[in-house]
Design a protein around this motif. Structure first.
Motif, short mmCIF file in Angstrom:
data_model
loop_
_atom_site.label_atom_id
_atom_site.label_comp_id
_atom_site.label_asym_id
_atom_site.label_seq_id
_atom_site.Cartn_x
_atom_site.Cartn_y
_atom_site.Cartn_z
N GLU A 28 13.52 -12.66 -1.24
CA GLU A 28 12.12 -12.46 -1.58
C GLU A 28 11.50 -11.33 -0.76
O GLU A 28 10.74 -10.50 -1.29
CB GLU A 28 11.32 -13.75 -1.35
N ALA A 29 11.84 -11.29 0.54
CA ALA A 29 11.29 -10.24 1.39
C ALA A 29 11.74 -8.86 0.92
O ALA A 29 10.95 -7.90 0.93
CB ALA A 29 11.73 -10.47 2.84
N GLU A 30 13.00 -8.75 0.49
CA GLU A 30 13.48 -7.46 -0.02
C GLU A 30 12.73 -7.07 -1.30
O GLU A 30 12.37 -5.90 -1.49
CB GLU A 30 14.98 -7.53 -0.29
N LEU A 31 12.49 -8.04 -2.17
CA LEU A 31 11.76 -7.75 -3.40
C LEU A 31 10.31 -7.35 -3.10
O LEU A 31 9.76 -6.44 -3.74
CB LEU A 31 11.79 -8.97 -4.32
N GLN A 32 9.70 -8.03 -2.12
CA GLN A 32 8.33 -7.68 -1.74
C GLN A 32 8.28 -6.28 -1.13
O GLN A 32 7.34 -5.52 -1.38
CB GLN A 32 7.79 -8.71 -0.75
N ALA A 33 9.28 -5.95 -0.32
CA ALA A 33 9.33 -4.62 0.27
C ALA A 33 9.53 -3.55 -0.80
O ALA A 33 8.93 -2.46 -0.74
CB ALA A 33 10.45 -4.55 1.31
N TYR A 40 3.34 2.14 -3.00
CA TYR A 40 2.96 3.28 -2.15
C TYR A 40 3.20 4.59 -2.88
O TYR A 40 2.32 5.48 -2.91
CB TYR A 40 3.73 3.25 -0.84
N HIS A 41 4.38 4.75 -3.48
CA HIS A 41 4.69 6.00 -4.18
C HIS A 41 3.76 6.20 -5.37
O HIS A 41 3.37 7.34 -5.68
CB HIS A 41 6.15 6.00 -4.63
N SER A 42 3.39 5.09 -6.02
CA SER A 42 2.45 5.21 -7.14
C SER A 42 1.08 5.66 -6.66
O SER A 42 0.45 6.55 -7.27
CB SER A 42 2.34 3.86 -7.85
N PHE A 43 0.62 5.06 -5.57
CA PHE A 43 -0.67 5.47 -5.00
C PHE A 43 -0.62 6.91 -4.51
O PHE A 43 -1.59 7.66 -4.65
CB PHE A 43 -1.05 4.54 -3.84
N ALA A 76 1.25 1.13 5.01
CA ALA A 76 1.31 0.14 6.09
C ALA A 76 1.90 -1.18 5.58
O ALA A 76 2.71 -1.82 6.26
CB ALA A 76 -0.07 -0.08 6.68
N GLN A 77 1.50 -1.58 4.39
CA GLN A 77 2.03 -2.79 3.79
C GLN A 77 3.53 -2.67 3.55
O GLN A 77 4.29 -3.63 3.76
CB GLN A 77 1.30 -3.07 2.48
N TRP A 78 3.96 -1.51 3.11
CA TRP A 78 5.39 -1.27 2.88
C TRP A 78 6.18 -1.44 4.17
O TRP A 78 7.20 -2.12 4.22
CB TRP A 78 5.57 0.13 2.29
N HIS A 79 5.71 -0.82 5.27
CA HIS A 79 6.41 -0.92 6.55
C HIS A 79 6.39 -2.36 7.08
O HIS A 79 7.39 -2.82 7.65
CB HIS A 79 5.79 0.03 7.57
N ALA A 80 5.28 -3.05 6.89
CA ALA A 80 5.19 -4.44 7.37
C ALA A 80 6.19 -5.32 6.63
O ALA A 80 6.86 -6.18 7.23
CB ALA A 80 3.76 -4.96 7.17
N ARG A 81 6.31 -5.13 5.33
CA ARG A 81 7.25 -5.94 4.57
C ARG A 81 8.70 -5.55 4.86
O ARG A 81 9.60 -6.39 4.78
CB ARG A 81 6.93 -5.83 3.08
N SER A 82 8.92 -4.31 5.18
CA SER A 82 10.27 -3.90 5.59
C SER A 82 10.65 -4.57 6.91
O SER A 82 11.81 -4.98 7.09
CB SER A 82 10.34 -2.37 5.74
#
Length: 280
Positions: A28-33, A40-43, A76-82
């Motif tokens: 799940e964590a990998e999917l969330q990341a 992020y890339h879309s934004f 930031a959300q991307w790095h936190a989930r990674s």
């Protein structure tokens, strides 16, 4: 011994459950990341477009700053989930008895949900639970101790002597050559212990009652857990269905808001709100 064996089975099941849960958490964590990275890339793409519009004088500076802020928050959300992926993988490695290097490879997606639980499962299945097995074995042991406490009231006669031969007590008893005093003394001997045997018997009886009550409480808790799980199955399927609709509609709303913004028909706030909802 049998209660301890039930504890061992319970520990084994607990370890298996923890390992399975850690495995699901890591996937799940990998999917969330992955979702956070794609968002992020879309934004970032949207921000680059707004940057070009700003340079042509089409979009105001406020739009650019708001888009940059949301893109930075997505990063930031991307790095936190990674980081959560890294932590979950290391926890899983420890449960597997390996060095927590976070190098374990996981499936790309969670397994599909099974069909609904079949109806008509017998309640006797609960008797396999290790905690119920232990409680039942403790109850059986307490019952045996009560029997032992009751037997303590019986007089004791030595059957063998010092060298393994028949003792004088047994020989006199069989030959009917004994004194009334010695037999009477032997019979009443347990009564000369200040009520210790009576207290031990009462204690054993109450211990049995306690074990019966504990077994009944565990049985009720077992039924409660099963009933809650079965009810949750239906509720969670409804939640999943509703969330699927919410995700599809939010994604469509995001695309519509972005299209309208590029044509000058809506403001950047609507676009950012659409992006946030779709990401959530």
């Amino acid at each position: 011994v049998q209660a301890a064996e039930a504890d061992l089975r319970g520990a084994t099941l607990s370890l298996a459950a923890r390992t399975a849960a850690a495995w699901f958490d890591a996937i799940e964590a990998e999917l969330q990341a992955e979702l956070a990275e794609n968002t992020y890339h879309s934004f970032k793409t949207a921000t680059d477009t707004i940057q070009r519009r700003f340079e042509r004088g089409v979009s105001p500076a406020l739009d650019l700053r708001l888009s940059r802020a949301q893109t930075a928050a997505a990063e930031a959300q991307w790095h936190a989930r990674s980081q959560q992926v890294d932590a979950n993988k290391r926890s899983l490695m420890v449960l597997l008895g390996e060095y927590p290097s976070a190098g374990i490879k996981l499936p790309a997606a969670l397994p599909s949900l099974p069909a609904t639980i079949p109806v008509g499962l017998p309640a006797e299945l609960l008797t396999r639970r290790p905690d119920l097995v232990r409680a039942e074995r403790e109850l059986a042991a307490a019952d045996q101790r009560l029997l032992e406490a009751k037997k303590a009231f019986l007089p004791s006669i030595s059957l063998t002597g010092s060298y393994g031969t028949a003792s004088n007590e047994l020989e006199n008893l069989l030959n009917r050559n004994f004194s009334i005093w010695s037999l009477a003394g032997n019979l009443v001997q347990p009564l000369f212990q200040g009520g210790r045997l009576t207290a031990a018997r009462e204690q054993a009886r109450y211990v049995v009652q306690e074990k019966v009550a504990r077994y009944g409480q565990l049985a009720l808790e077992s039924f409660r857990e099963v009933e809650v799980a079965l009810a949750a199955e239906a509720y969670l399927r409804q939640v999943e269905s509703a969330l699927q609709v919410a995700a599809e509609e939010s994604t469509a709303a995001e695309r519509t808001a972005w299209d309208r913004y590029q044509r000058g028909l809506t403001d950047i706030i609507t676009v950012l709100e659409g992006q946030r909802r779709a990401f959530e």
